[in-house]
Design a protein around this motif. Structure first.
Motif, PDB file in Angstrom:
ATOM      1  N   HIS A 111      -8.611   1.310  -1.030  1.00  0.00           N
ATOM      2  CA  HIS A 111      -9.004   1.612   0.341  1.00  0.00           C
ATOM      3  C   HIS A 111     -10.482   1.966   0.460  1.00  0.00           C
ATOM      4  O   HIS A 111     -11.044   1.894   1.565  1.00  0.00           O
ATOM      5  CB  HIS A 111      -8.129   2.731   0.911  1.00  0.00           C
ATOM      6  CG  HIS A 111      -6.769   2.255   1.298  1.00  0.00           C
ATOM      7  ND1 HIS A 111      -5.763   2.065   0.372  1.00  0.00           N
ATOM      8  CD2 HIS A 111      -6.251   1.886   2.486  1.00  0.00           C
ATOM      9  CE1 HIS A 111      -4.681   1.624   0.993  1.00  0.00           C
ATOM     10  NE2 HIS A 111      -4.951   1.501   2.274  1.00  0.00           N
ATOM     11  N   ASP A 139     -10.878  -1.358   3.318  1.00  0.00           N
ATOM     12  CA  ASP A 139     -10.918  -0.914   4.714  1.00  0.00           C
ATOM     13  C   ASP A 139     -12.264  -1.168   5.377  1.00  0.00           C
ATOM     14  O   ASP A 139     -12.353  -1.174   6.614  1.00  0.00           O
ATOM     15  CB  ASP A 139     -10.553   0.576   4.813  1.00  0.00           C
ATOM     16  CG  ASP A 139      -9.058   0.811   4.651  1.00  0.00           C
ATOM     17  OD1 ASP A 139      -8.310  -0.179   4.615  1.00  0.00           O
ATOM     18  OD2 ASP A 139      -8.648   1.975   4.558  1.00  0.00           O
ATOM     19  N   HIS A 167       0.804  -1.216   0.000  1.00  0.00           N
ATOM     20  CA  HIS A 167       0.000   0.000   0.000  1.00  0.00           C
ATOM     21  C   HIS A 167       0.840   1.270   0.000  1.00  0.00           C
ATOM     22  O   HIS A 167       0.514   2.232  -0.697  1.00  0.00           O
ATOM     23  CB  HIS A 167      -0.949  -0.012   1.202  1.00  0.00           C
ATOM     24  CG  HIS A 167      -1.969  -1.095   1.150  1.00  0.00           C
ATOM     25  ND1 HIS A 167      -3.020  -1.198   2.035  1.00  0.00           N
ATOM     26  CD2 HIS A 167      -2.119  -2.147   0.291  1.00  0.00           C
ATOM     27  CE1 HIS A 167      -3.757  -2.243   1.735  1.00  0.00           C
ATOM     28  NE2 HIS A 167      -3.227  -2.849   0.694  1.00  0.00           N
TER      29      HIS A 167
END
Length: 308
Positions: free
Chosen positions: A246, A250, A164
């Motif tokens: 994300h 997430d 990431h």
């Protein structure tokens, strides 16, 4: 006699103004050097004395924030179910949630405005993987295992292209973003410095747990807006993959973090609920301050959503 080169630490307890800004710039530079891998012979002679002065200032900075925001984390339930319910409510009621900045970015921001925004965001990014690695030290087994799974995702599950941190670096390189601290707003620097201060000091380990957890919970919506903005402006999919990823990943991370990290830690010791809550509120408060500062830069209307 004072220690040379650390006069800036006198501004540690300032949360606004020039001394606040000077402190954040200097601490950002110090943290960059502090965590850089080195050899024994490369250490400066006064390294320990400087580290002692900066470490004390770092704690003063965190304590100033705790004093400022203490009321927002007061009267927190120390029952696991009650605490998780309070924590998950932060997604809609926490500082900065529903800020009008992000729909505006998605729909209206120019390429230059988006580049300025990302300059601030990249500068405030302390590296979730490294923060996670520091925070998980000596945590209990169930929490540590979930944090390890999260870390493995941050590491691209063993594939360098999936890491990431480098994803964000590739976007910054594509947009020719070089976030020198002197050209970044101090609110963004303070966000990164706070995250490092929480993760680095074991006295704030559970505050760090809360701050990391609230990032996982609140980031997807904002990431989705940023991805829409970048797509609208013609940024290639591979370059904006960090935000596209994300916006989805997430959500799962947040669910498992709350279940496997927060709940068992509070069940083991109810006192941790207050510390975790403080960390979550600190992180959201810094985000809200950044969003307000960004809107000022873009001459957007000053009103926030009712949740902000």
């Amino acid at each position: 006699m004072g220690i040379a080169g650390v006069g800036w630490t006198k501004g540690a307890r300032e949360l606004t103004g020039k001394r606040f800004a000077d402190f954040q710039v200097a601490l950002t530079h110090y943290n960059a050097a502090r965590f850089r891998p080195a050899l024994p012979e490369e250490a400066p002679r006064n390294e320990l004395a400087r580290e002692q002065a900066v470490a004390r200032a770092e704690i003063e900075f965190i304590e100033a924030q705790r004093a400022e925001l203490g009321s927002l984390a007061a009267d927190i339930s120390d029952d696991p179910d009650g605490f998780i319910a309070w924590f998950e409510q932060l997604k809609s009621t926490g500082p900065g949630q529903g800020d009008p900045l992000f729909p505006w970015l998605a729909e209206s921001a120019s390429a230059e405005q988006m580049k300025w925004f990302l300059l601030q965001e990249v500068a405030g990014e302390a590296g979730f993987d490294d923060l996670l690695a520091m925070t998980q030290v000596k945590m209990s087994v169930q929490a540590k295992l979930e944090m390890a799974r999260n870390f493995w995702d941050e590491m691209g599950r063993g594939a360098s292209k999936g890491m990431h941190g480098p994803m964000l670096e590739r976007l910054a390189h594509h947009l020719e973003i070089n976030p020198a601290p002197e050209v970044v707003v101090p609110e963004a620097l303070a966000l990164g410095n706070t995250m490092i201060g929480l993760a680095r000091n074991r006295r704030y380990a559970f505050q760090s747990i809360g701050a990391l957890g609230v990032i996982e919970m609140t980031a997807p919506t904002r990431a989705g807006y940023v991805d829409r903005a970048l797509r609208r402006l013609g940024v290639p999919a591979k370059k904006r993959h960090y935000f596209a990823l994300h916006a989805v990943l997430d959500i799962k991370h947040s669910e498992t973090w709350n279940r496997e990290v927060l709940r068992p830690l509070v069940a083991e010791d109810p006192r941790r609920a207050r510390a975790i809550a403080e960390g979550a509120v600190l992180r959201l408060w810094h985000g809200a301050r950044c969003f307000e500062r960004y809107r000022q830069e873009f001459n957007l209307a000053s009103e926030c959503s009712a949740a902000a």
